[in-house]
Write a protein that holds these residues in place. Sequence first.
Motif, mmCIF file in Angstrom:
data_model
loop_
_atom_site.group_PDB
_atom_site.id
_atom_site.type_symbol
_atom_site.label_atom_id
_atom_site.label_comp_id
_atom_site.label_asym_id
_atom_site.label_seq_id
_atom_site.Cartn_x
_atom_site.Cartn_y
_atom_site.Cartn_z
ATOM 1 N N GLN A 290 -104.474 32.050 -81.077
ATOM 2 C CA GLN A 290 -105.864 32.301 -80.700
ATOM 3 C C GLN A 290 -106.547 33.214 -81.716
ATOM 4 O OE1 GLN A 290 -105.145 33.892 -76.796
ATOM 5 N NE2 GLN A 290 -105.373 31.895 -75.793
ATOM 6 N N GLN A 291 -105.852 34.262 -82.121
ATOM 7 C CA GLN A 291 -106.415 35.189 -83.107
ATOM 8 C C GLN A 291 -106.660 34.485 -84.442
ATOM 9 O OE1 GLN A 291 -103.630 38.441 -83.156
ATOM 10 N NE2 GLN A 291 -104.497 39.376 -81.317
ATOM 11 N N ALA A 292 -105.745 33.626 -84.843
ATOM 12 C CA ALA A 292 -105.910 32.891 -86.103
ATOM 13 C C ALA A 292 -107.116 31.960 -86.026
ATOM 14 C CB ALA A 292 -104.645 32.103 -86.433
ATOM 15 N N ILE A 293 -107.275 31.275 -84.903
ATOM 16 C CA ILE A 293 -108.428 30.366 -84.739
ATOM 17 C C ILE A 293 -109.723 31.159 -84.783
ATOM 18 C CG2 ILE A 293 -109.617 28.828 -83.121
ATOM 19 C CD1 ILE A 293 -106.776 27.904 -82.220
ATOM 20 N N MET A 294 -109.779 32.260 -84.037
ATOM 21 C CA MET A 294 -110.997 33.066 -84.018
ATOM 22 C C MET A 294 -111.264 33.697 -85.387
ATOM 23 S SD MET A 294 -112.404 32.445 -81.225
ATOM 24 C CE MET A 294 -113.772 33.575 -81.466
ATOM 25 N N GLY A 295 -110.219 34.120 -86.078
ATOM 26 C CA GLY A 295 -110.411 34.677 -87.416
ATOM 27 C C GLY A 295 -110.969 33.646 -88.382
ATOM 28 N N ALA A 296 -110.427 32.433 -88.331
ATOM 29 C CA ALA A 296 -110.931 31.367 -89.197
ATOM 30 C C ALA A 296 -112.372 31.028 -88.844
ATOM 31 C CB ALA A 296 -110.040 30.128 -89.082
ATOM 32 N N TYR A 297 -112.668 31.012 -87.559
ATOM 33 C CA TYR A 297 -114.037 30.719 -87.110
ATOM 34 C C TYR A 297 -115.006 31.790 -87.601
ATOM 35 C CZ TYR A 297 -117.989 29.924 -83.988
ATOM 36 O OH TYR A 297 -119.247 29.712 -83.482
ATOM 37 N N ARG A 298 -114.642 33.060 -87.445
ATOM 38 C CA ARG A 298 -115.514 34.144 -87.931
ATOM 39 C C ARG A 298 -115.697 34.054 -89.442
ATOM 40 N NH1 ARG A 298 -112.979 36.989 -83.550
ATOM 41 N NH2 ARG A 298 -111.207 37.538 -84.855
ATOM 42 N N ASN A 299 -114.619 33.779 -90.163
ATOM 43 C CA ASN A 299 -114.724 33.660 -91.616
ATOM 44 C C ASN A 299 -115.625 32.493 -92.012
ATOM 45 O OD1 ASN A 299 -113.094 35.880 -92.009
ATOM 46 N ND2 ASN A 299 -111.238 34.694 -92.318
ATOM 47 N N ALA A 300 -115.553 31.401 -91.268
ATOM 48 C CA ALA A 300 -116.430 30.258 -91.546
ATOM 49 C C ALA A 300 -117.888 30.627 -91.295
ATOM 50 C CB ALA A 300 -116.018 29.052 -90.702
ATOM 51 N N ARG A 301 -118.143 31.398 -90.248
ATOM 52 C CA ARG A 301 -119.529 31.823 -89.961
ATOM 53 C C ARG A 301 -120.052 32.747 -91.058
ATOM 54 N NH1 ARG A 301 -122.220 30.930 -84.758
ATOM 55 N NH2 ARG A 301 -123.089 32.909 -85.346
ATOM 56 N N VAL A 302 -119.198 33.625 -91.558
ATOM 57 C CA VAL A 302 -119.598 34.498 -92.664
ATOM 58 C C VAL A 302 -119.906 33.654 -93.899
ATOM 59 C CG1 VAL A 302 -118.774 36.267 -94.281
ATOM 60 C CG2 VAL A 302 -118.373 36.538 -91.816
ATOM 61 N N LYS A 303 -119.043 32.711 -94.182
ATOM 62 C CA LYS A 303 -119.232 31.820 -95.340
ATOM 63 C C LYS A 303 -120.506 30.990 -95.174
ATOM 64 C CE LYS A 303 -116.255 28.790 -98.065
ATOM 65 N NZ LYS A 303 -114.972 28.102 -98.088
ATOM 66 N N LEU A 304 -120.807 30.563 -93.947
ATOM 67 C CA LEU A 304 -122.039 29.824 -93.676
ATOM 68 C C LEU A 304 -123.263 30.687 -93.978
ATOM 69 C CD1 LEU A 304 -123.510 27.328 -92.486
ATOM 70 C CD2 LEU A 304 -123.298 28.435 -90.243
ATOM 71 N N ALA A 305 -123.239 31.941 -93.542
ATOM 72 C CA ALA A 305 -124.361 32.845 -93.812
ATOM 73 C C ALA A 305 -124.535 33.058 -95.316
ATOM 74 C CB ALA A 305 -124.145 34.182 -93.101
ATOM 75 N N GLU A 306 -123.426 33.163 -96.039
ATOM 76 C CA GLU A 306 -123.499 33.325 -97.500
ATOM 77 C C GLU A 306 -124.083 32.074 -98.156
ATOM 78 O OE1 GLU A 306 -119.408 34.162 -98.373
ATOM 79 O OE2 GLU A 306 -119.582 36.280 -97.791
ATOM 80 N N ALA A 307 -123.661 30.901 -97.701
ATOM 81 C CA ALA A 307 -124.183 29.644 -98.252
ATOM 82 C C ALA A 307 -125.666 29.494 -97.929
ATOM 83 C CB ALA A 307 -123.384 28.462 -97.703
ATOM 84 N N ALA A 308 -126.055 29.887 -96.728
ATOM 85 C CA ALA A 308 -127.458 29.812 -96.339
ATOM 86 C C ALA A 308 -128.304 30.742 -97.206
ATOM 87 C CB ALA A 308 -127.623 30.175 -94.867
ATOM 88 N N ALA A 309 -127.800 31.932 -97.459
ATOM 89 C CA ALA A 309 -128.523 32.883 -98.310
ATOM 90 C C ALA A 309 -128.711 32.317 -99.711
ATOM 91 C CB ALA A 309 -127.784 34.221 -98.357
ATOM 92 N N GLU A 310 -127.710 31.619 -100.214
ATOM 93 C CA GLU A 310 -127.808 31.015 -101.545
ATOM 94 C C GLU A 310 -128.871 29.914 -101.561
ATOM 95 O OE1 GLU A 310 -127.213 30.541 -105.525
ATOM 96 O OE2 GLU A 310 -126.466 32.142 -104.232
ATOM 97 N N VAL A 311 -128.892 29.069 -100.536
ATOM 98 C CA VAL A 311 -129.909 28.012 -100.449
ATOM 99 C C VAL A 311 -131.298 28.630 -100.433
ATOM 100 C CG1 VAL A 311 -130.902 26.240 -98.916
ATOM 101 C CG2 VAL A 311 -128.433 26.287 -99.330
ATOM 102 N N VAL A 312 -131.477 29.654 -99.624
ATOM 103 C CA VAL A 312 -132.791 30.297 -99.507
ATOM 104 C C VAL A 312 -133.172 30.981 -100.809
ATOM 105 C CG1 VAL A 312 -134.051 32.151 -98.330
ATOM 106 C CG2 VAL A 312 -132.735 30.481 -97.007
#
Length: 130
Positions: free
Chosen positions: A78-100
Amino acid sequence: MGNPLLDAEDARERLEAWQANASRRAADTQAAAAGLRALRVTATDAHGIVEVTVDSTGAMADVRLSARVQRMGLEQTQQAIMGAYRNARVKLAEAAAEVVRETVGADSATGRALLAGFRTADTEDEEGRY
């Protein structure tokens, strides 16, 4: 008093420049919105056991577990899944910032508005990735 014909010509040129600028900003905003809608990112937990993909809304679109998960307890999994999910959300925010940044500029009012939906507690975590 100035020449009315020159004043009218100057006003026409200013109006055309304003219209061109507004058209460019609208096109940039449309490009930013399209780029944000197309985002899809994948990240892993800190140990590379779980891989999570999120779509442009931050919703989990896919999850992949390595064979190593079979040797883990439920809580660790469960911790691994949630950690990967949080990391993906962080990466999404970084990618969004780059697009903007590349389209409307992250410091513009439009850029700040577009990025507001990508900021989460995950992206603001001071300790970095999970």
